[in-house]
Design an enzyme around this catalytic site. Structure first.
Site, PDB file in Angstrom:
ATOM      1  N   HIS A 126       0.815  -1.224   0.000  1.00 23.01           N
ATOM      2  CA  HIS A 126       0.000   0.000   0.000  1.00 23.01           C
ATOM      3  C   HIS A 126       0.847   1.271   0.000  1.00 23.01           C
ATOM      4  CE1 HIS A 126      -3.680  -2.403   1.736  1.00 23.01           C
ATOM      5  NE2 HIS A 126      -3.414  -2.683   0.478  1.00 23.01           N
ATOM      6  N   CYS A 155       5.997  19.545  -7.080  1.00 18.83           N
ATOM      7  CA  CYS A 155       7.169  18.851  -7.631  1.00 18.83           C
ATOM      8  C   CYS A 155       8.007  19.882  -8.408  1.00 18.83           C
ATOM      9  CB  CYS A 155       6.651  17.761  -8.567  1.00 18.83           C
ATOM     10  SG  CYS A 155       7.902  16.878  -9.507  1.00 18.83           S
ATOM     11  N   GLY A 194      -1.737  -9.460  12.542  1.00 21.94           N
ATOM     12  CA  GLY A 194      -2.293  -8.130  12.795  1.00 21.94           C
ATOM     13  C   GLY A 194      -3.065  -7.520  11.647  1.00 21.94           C
TER      14      GLY A 194
HETATM   15  P1  OAD Z   1      -7.388  -3.303  10.401  1.00 22.60           P
HETATM   16  O1  OAD Z   1      -7.553  -2.104  11.273  1.00 22.60           O
HETATM   17  O2  OAD Z   1      -8.503  -3.640   9.483  1.00 22.60           O
HETATM   18  O3  OAD Z   1      -7.115  -4.591  11.303  1.00 22.60           O
HETATM   19  C1  OAD Z   1      -6.165  -4.584  12.335  1.00 22.60           C
HETATM   20  C2  OAD Z   1      -6.106  -5.980  12.929  1.00 22.60           C
HETATM   21  O4  OAD Z   1      -5.073  -6.002  13.897  1.00 22.60           O
HETATM   22  C3  OAD Z   1      -7.400  -6.422  13.640  1.00 22.60           C
HETATM   23  O5  OAD Z   1      -7.758  -7.721  13.194  1.00 22.60           O
HETATM   24  C4  OAD Z   1      -6.996  -6.430  15.119  1.00 22.60           C
HETATM   25  O6  OAD Z   1      -7.671  -7.456  15.850  1.00 22.60           O
HETATM   26  C5  OAD Z   1      -5.508  -6.733  15.018  1.00 22.60           C
HETATM   27  N1  OAD Z   1      -4.689  -6.271  16.149  1.00 22.60           N
HETATM   28  C6  OAD Z   1      -4.899  -5.237  16.994  1.00 22.60           C
HETATM   29  N2  OAD Z   1      -3.903  -5.143  17.878  1.00 22.60           N
HETATM   30  C7  OAD Z   1      -3.015  -6.137  17.600  1.00 22.60           C
HETATM   31  C8  OAD Z   1      -1.766  -6.554  18.155  1.00 22.60           C
HETATM   32  N3  OAD Z   1      -1.217  -5.921  19.192  1.00 22.60           N
HETATM   33  N4  OAD Z   1      -1.163  -7.618  17.598  1.00 22.60           N
HETATM   34  C9  OAD Z   1      -1.692  -8.276  16.544  1.00 22.60           C
HETATM   35  N5  OAD Z   1      -2.876  -7.921  15.976  1.00 22.60           N
HETATM   36  C10 OAD Z   1      -3.517  -6.865  16.492  1.00 22.60           C
HETATM   37  O7  OAD Z   1      -6.000  -3.103   9.624  1.00 22.60           O
HETATM   38  P2  OAD Z   1      -5.508  -3.823   8.292  1.00 22.60           P
HETATM   39  O8  OAD Z   1      -5.965  -5.227   8.231  1.00 22.60           O
HETATM   40  O9  OAD Z   1      -4.053  -3.559   8.188  1.00 22.60           O
HETATM   41  O10 OAD Z   1      -5.648   0.273   3.420  1.00 22.60           O
HETATM   42  O11 OAD Z   1      -6.268  -2.992   7.186  1.00 22.60           O
HETATM   43  C11 OAD Z   1      -6.013  -3.267   5.825  1.00 22.60           C
HETATM   44  C12 OAD Z   1      -6.091  -2.011   5.018  1.00 22.60           C
HETATM   45  O12 OAD Z   1      -7.337  -1.355   5.260  1.00 22.60           O
HETATM   46  C13 OAD Z   1      -5.073  -0.952   5.358  1.00 22.60           C
HETATM   47  O13 OAD Z   1      -3.816  -1.182   4.749  1.00 22.60           O
HETATM   48  C14 OAD Z   1      -5.716   0.299   4.858  1.00 22.60           C
HETATM   49  C15 OAD Z   1      -7.118   0.092   5.363  1.00 22.60           C
HETATM   50  O14 OAD Z   1      -8.131   0.726   4.682  1.00 22.60           O
HETATM   51  C16 OAD Z   1      -5.542   1.420   2.720  1.00 22.60           C
HETATM   52  O15 OAD Z   1      -5.518   2.516   3.248  1.00 22.60           O
HETATM   53  C17 OAD Z   1      -5.438   1.204   1.259  1.00 22.60           C
END
Ligand code: OAD
Length: 253
Positions: A126, A155, A194
């Protein structure tokens, strides 16, 4: 699946065996791995998308309509990031990379904390929060000398600069997604750490790995769509679990 991770539990023998034997490892990380560094995740209570609307901030239409508002938000996120440091989860993955013959770290995160922890083979799906990209010529630069102070930065070619992250509706960087698919297809262990695993195409990578014969290990305090079919699912924080795992498979941190 275990509610409290205990390495001495015989239930975890198979999991540790898979980790020890794996020669080709791919890891997919999401915002959760940086939660313990003080960076907000996206979904759930207190998540970024509970306070801000993606359609007003993270897409091209929003940027063209109101670039100052979009820039203000990204500058705020850069400022928060400036005081964030990698946590034990990031360091454990960097240590694992050093002893594994093939180790690919695929991340949805734009915070650069894996690299700051010492990971060298990072595939950023991303983009990166600290990169600027020109709308007109596509040139990329880092943010060291550029700060949003109320005026949209330009730019050298005169085009508007934008943050070098992937917005909703945009294609992922071609090389990154190609490498991510390749690593997922050829690994023998795939870690999902995560991430809520709801944003595609990243969310399809664990499935591809599983179909290609890899064992899938999830680390997350909450269940996700992957939990029900993952080979192993550890309920816990990445910063607790990953260092324990890495230590257990005899790597010096
Ligand atoms: P999310 O906010 O959707 O999910 C975060 C995950 O991390 C959840 O399942 C939590 O349960 C878990 N979590 C929280 N604390 C944790 C810890 N200490 N250790 C391990 N896990 C933990 O975030 P993403 O899955 O990264 O995209 O979201 C995916 C994409 O959605 C992002 O890259 C972003 C967003 O929209 C864009 O902006 C294009």
């Amino acid at each position: 699946m275990s509610s409290q991770f205990d390495l001495t539990d015989p239930e975890n023998e198979a999991l540790l065996g898979s980790c020890r034997q794996a020669k080709r490892i791919a890891v997919l990380t999401g915002a959760g791995i940086s939660a313990e560094s003080g960076l907000a995740t996206f979904r759930g209570d207190g998540g970024i998308w509970s306070k801000f609307k993606p359609e007003e901030l993270a897409n091209m239409e929003a940027f063209l309509r109101n670039p100052e508002r979009v820039w203000e938000w990204y500058q705020y996120r850069r400022d928060v990031l400036d005081s964030a440091n990698p946590n034990p989860g990031h360091f454990a993955l960097a240590a694992w990379e050093r002893i594994c013959p093939e180790f690919s770290l695929i991340t949805q995160n734009v915070d650069g904390l894996h690299q700051a922890a010492g990971s060298t083979r990072v595939i950023e799906l991303h983009g990166n929060l600290k990169v600027n990209r020109c709308q007109s010529c596509g040139a990329e630069s880092d943010t060291e000398e550029i700060r949003f102070e109320g005026k949209v930065p330009k730019c050298g070619c005169g085009g508007m600069l934008r943050p070098g992250v992937v917005w909703f509706g945009e294609m992922l960087p071609e090389a990154a997604i190609r490498e991510a698919f390749q690593s997922s297809q050829t690994c023998d262990l795939f870690l999902v750490v995560g991430t809520s695993a709801v944003v595609y195409p990243a969310a399809s990578l664990p499935e591809i790995a599983k179909e290609s014969g890899a064992a899938v290990l999830e680390i997350n305090p909450e269940p996700t769509p992957i939990t029900r079919w993952a080979d192993f699912s550890i309920r816990g924080n990445a910063g607790d679990i990953l260092p324990q795992l890495v230590e257990a498979i005899s790597i010096k941190l």
